[in-house]
Design an enzyme around this catalytic site. Structure first.
Site, PDB file in Angstrom:
ATOM      1  N   ASP A 150       0.827  -1.200   0.000  1.00  0.00           N
ATOM      2  CA  ASP A 150       0.000   0.000   0.000  1.00  0.00           C
ATOM      3  C   ASP A 150       0.865   1.255   0.000  1.00  0.00           C
ATOM      4  OD1 ASP A 150      -2.690   1.362   0.498  1.00  0.00           O
ATOM      5  OD2 ASP A 150      -1.474   2.117   2.156  1.00  0.00           O
ATOM      6  N   GLU A 174       0.828  -0.629  -5.170  1.00  0.00           N
ATOM      7  CA  GLU A 174      -0.194   0.393  -5.353  1.00  0.00           C
ATOM      8  C   GLU A 174       0.532   1.710  -5.636  1.00  0.00           C
ATOM      9  OE1 GLU A 174      -3.855   2.581  -2.973  1.00  0.00           O
ATOM     10  OE2 GLU A 174      -1.815   2.519  -2.212  1.00  0.00           O
TER      11      GLU A 174
END
Length: 810
Positions: free
Chosen positions: A413, A468
């Protein structure tokens, strides 16, 4: 040469200058580096603390998966793999050479002083709580502490007799002998690290390497407690199933365990395993991506404000319960990825890692100091990736989740925030390469990610690792051996933004086929992407799911099959199927869907918070909607299942063959090939095209293999599935400009409005076998195709309200 695994390099490191705020990446002096061992823990030299790192002028290293050879020369760094793939990166060769040297140097230091990267990444075997020689040894890196004690239930929270010792590298330790043949600290009892910092104040903190943390649910805003987790053998979960083989392409089901119940409450790992995993398997996904696994004190953070990095979220159960979930997934043939957050940490000082920050310099902290250590949009702390102990903490964290819990990989992330000093804030990336390779690039973080990806694939060669990243940094998805960062996939984050713009702001006639096609295919050559139409991001409070944008309030009253569908619902269901399918088929080499969106889950996600009265009403999944047979949600779910079955049978996602032959703005039709399948998407709201000409590569006979207009998917059954479509040659073979839309062959189809139909080429030499083969089972609605409309030339005709266009050329 830097192009493939096992190709060795040699280099020598020059002195690099920097400000003292930077830790290991720059040096001003050269001196031998020595590491000392205390209590069995390797610690960095004095130069790694609040001062400058002194490193050797020549460091042997090699960019290879074989870490046994470590010799590199500058001359052999001229051929960098990512530069050969993209010549436009040539002006940035010095940047790549610099970060490669940094990576190689760090690996070399691990080899020399820690026994190698893999050994270094076993910090959990030394730090935190571990059983050693008839007792429990606890170690904590807290150089800013002046005194320290271990407290907990086991000593009545009186640490006066449990004072810890500190070595010269800031590592505190204590050994607590067993009592009466049993551990002095009982399993599942509360513990904390108590220390006095520079202002003379004593504070209690949860140990940084704690494996489990809990909170009293009866007390509002109660602080978390660390829990000593060491169950007896009879209570430890034993894995029964091996990891499933790595699929050709990941079809990912993104899920949040806590909100997976249909009831307004927090669900458990075991409930998810028993109730939700079978749904995921039934819809033919091959991978589950679990959000919010790492402990986070604030539930509404969606798991992204992590407080305890080695601990499972206790809201949903114990570490053994999570192991049960992963083992159950493996038994169903599902791989499990973890949403790992190494980009920032919760600002919560009571419960999290931020509590170890007491005003010390960055070299003695997990975080940068000042503005560099704070993310102003996320209200969270930012890590110093050049710090030796931060590297130990995070690399060990990855290994812990892979080995202790048998995860099959990670979705990292917030990678954009890690890659740049500006963290992507107020930055509109245009694709200009200067945006990626400049002083704004955080090379410390890049090197950490290179080390992380190398480690993951050394420990688990079959791991799937996804980034991401919204910036599109070149080389992010190329192997470390080529000078890339090492991720296998990046999320195609621009795609959902485009779809939200279309369904929210554009009329049907304003939809551009060229723009849709370009948005789906705009990705870097040789760097694989995971596409998605919507994830959890698009459903959080303040936004809506695609289904809710399309149908809005009619989802409350117009989804019953007992009544005729309204134009809004008819359009919504049709476009929902088309949007998700074209995203899957054209948008990447993998596909992701967030839990519930496969059946058009309505509304939005809103975690319990003060602003909604701490309600769980919109923090759940209404499975009853798709389970109720007379509701139209079942149609979207059935089509989602068929989409994934199509890839299971034909492996089009993993095919490098992707050719868009037509984006007709007037007809609102997109035609493309993926693998040997031919896809026809008709986005026109009313036009049916009879005899529509589509180009293809291979000659022969084609049949329908998936049809969004089939009855089983809530369609009208207008396309015949038992019709043979024979090709005709187009132009001169090998001369594309004489072909039809650049394709050497063509055939004609019926294309109703707002439908997508896929055609496969029949192997006529094995036609009988093909009819019996499971691939033919992908065809649905075949038995009902004659029940509606009039038949023309073997195709079921349009309804009375549609415009029919008979096309000879398009």
């Amino acid at each position: 040469m830097l192009g493939s695994l096992g190709l060795h390099l040699t280099c020598s490191f020059e002195s690099l200058s920097c400000s003292k705020d930077y830790l290991s990446p720059r040096v001003t002096q050269t001196k031998a580096v020595s590491f000392q061992l205390r209590h069995g823990v390797l610690s960095p030299p004095e130069g790694l603390r609040c001062g400058k790192l002194e490193r050797s002028p020549r460091v042997s290293a090699v960019l290879t998966d074989d870490s046994s050879r470590m010799t590199v020369s500058d001359e052999e760094m001229e051929d960098i793999g990512v530069l050969r793939t993209d010549s436009n990166l040539e002006p940035y060769k010095d940047h790549f050479k610099y970060r490669i040297k940094r990576y190689l140097e760090q690996k070399s230091l691990f080899e020399k002083h820690e026994g190698g990267l893999e050994e270094f990444a076993q910090g959990y075997a030394k730090f935190g709580f571990n059983r050693e020689d008839g007792g429990i040894v606890y170690r904590e890196w807290a150089p800013a502490a002046q005194e320290a004690q271990l407290v907990g239930d086991f000593n009545g929270w009186d640490g006066s007799k449990y004072e810890m010792e500190k070595d010269q590298f800031g590592v505190w330790s204590i050994k607590i002998p067993d009592f009466g043949g049993s551990p002095a600290i009982p399993h599942n009892s509360k513990v904390k690290f108590r220390f006095k910092h520079g202002k003379g104040v004593w504070v209690d903190r949860i140990p940084a390497w704690i494996k489990y943390a809990t909170v009293d649910p009866t007390r509002f805003a109660a602080p978390y407690d660390g829990v000593y987790w060491d169950p007896p053998p009879s209570e430890r979960y034993q894995f029964k199933y091996g990891r499933p083989p790595k699929p050709k392409a990941p079809r990912i089901y993104e899920a949040h365990v806590g909100m997976s119940s249909s009831e307004p409450r927090i669900s458990s790992y075991r409930e998810f395993a028993d109730n939700v995993l079978p749904r995921i398997q039934a819809n033919n996904y091959n991978t589950v991506q679990l959000m919010a696994v790492m402990e986070h004190s604030y539930y509404a953070s969606f798991g992204y404000h992590v407080t305890n990095f080695f601990a499972v979220s206790s809201r949903s159960g114990t570490p053994e319960d999570l192991k049960y979930l992963i083992d159950k997934a493996h038994s169903l043939g599902l791989r499990v990825l973890m949403d790992v957050v190494h980009s920032h940490a919760s600002n919560n000082v009571t419960d999290g890692l931020s509590g170890f920050e007491v005003g010390q310099c960055t070299q003695e902290s997990y975080f940068h100091t000042g503005d560099r250590g704070y993310h102003k949009l996320w209200d969270s702390r930012l890590f110093n990736y050049a710090n030796w102990e931060v590297l130990r903490f995070f690399l060990s964290n990855l290994r812990w989740w892979l080995e202790e819990y048998q995860f099959d990989g990670f979705r990292f992330d917030g990678v954009t925030s890690m890659l740049y000093h500006h963290h992507g804030i107020n930055m509109a990336f245009t694709g200009n390469y200067d945006e990626y390779f400049s002083e704004a690039t955080d090379v410390d973080a890049v090197v950490y990610l290179m080390l992380a990806n190398h480690l993951i694939h050394k420990i688990l060669p079959s791991a799937t690792v996804i980034a991401e990243d919204v910036s599109g940094m070149p080389g992010l998805g190329r192997p470390v051996s080529e000078g890339g960062v090492g991720f296998e996939y990046r999320l195609a984050m621009a795609i959902p933004d485009k779809w939200i713009d279309y369904v929210k702001n554009k009329k049907d006639e304003e939809w551009s086929m060229k723009e849709i096609s370009w948005s789906l295919t705009n990705r870097r050559y040789t760097e694989k992407c995971v596409s998605y139409a919507e994830s959890h991001d698009q459903a959080i409070v303040g936004d809506k799911t695609i289904a809710f944008f399309l149908m809005d309030k009619e989802m409350y009253s117009g989804m019953s099959c007992l009544n005729e569908a309204s134009p809004t619902v008819e359009r919504g269901v049709a476009l929902h199927k088309m949007i998700h399918f074209i995203t899957m088929a054209l948008g990447g080499e993998g596909y992701l869907n967030f839990m519930g969106n496969e059946f058009g889950h309505p509304e939005w996600i809103d975690f319990p918070r003060e602003g909604n009265g701490w309600s769980y009403e919109k923090c759940r999944r209404q499975w009853n909607l798709v389970d109720t047979d007379h509701l139209r949600y079942k149609f979207m779910n059935a089509f989602d299942r068929a989409m994934h079955l199509l890839d299971e049978k034909f492996s089009f996602l993993s095919s490098a063959k992707q050719i868009v032959s037509s984006t007709n703005e007037e007809d609102k039709v997109i035609v493309f090939e993926r693998g040997d399948l031919v896809f026809v998407f008709n986005f026109h709201p009313v036009n049916t095209y009879d005899g529509y000409k589509v180009g293809c590569d291979l000659p022969g006979k084609y049949r329908v293999t998936l049809d969004s207009d089939a009855f089983e998917f809530g369609g009208h059954g207008r396309v015949g599935h038992d019709v043979d479509h024979f090709t005709f040659p187009e132009g001169i073979p090998g001369v594309p400009e004489t072909n039809f839309n650049g394709r050497p062959n063509s055939f004609r189809v019926l294309s109703p409005p707002r439908t997508c139909v896929v055609y496969y080429r029949v192997d006529e030499s094995k036609e009988t076998a093909v009819k019996e083969d499971s691939a033919a089972e992908v065809v649905v609605g075949q038995e009902n195709s004659q029940l509606l409309g009039s038949v023309k030339d073997g195709n079921v005709g349009p309804g009375v309200e549609e415009t029919v266009k008979v096309s000879s050329d398009n």
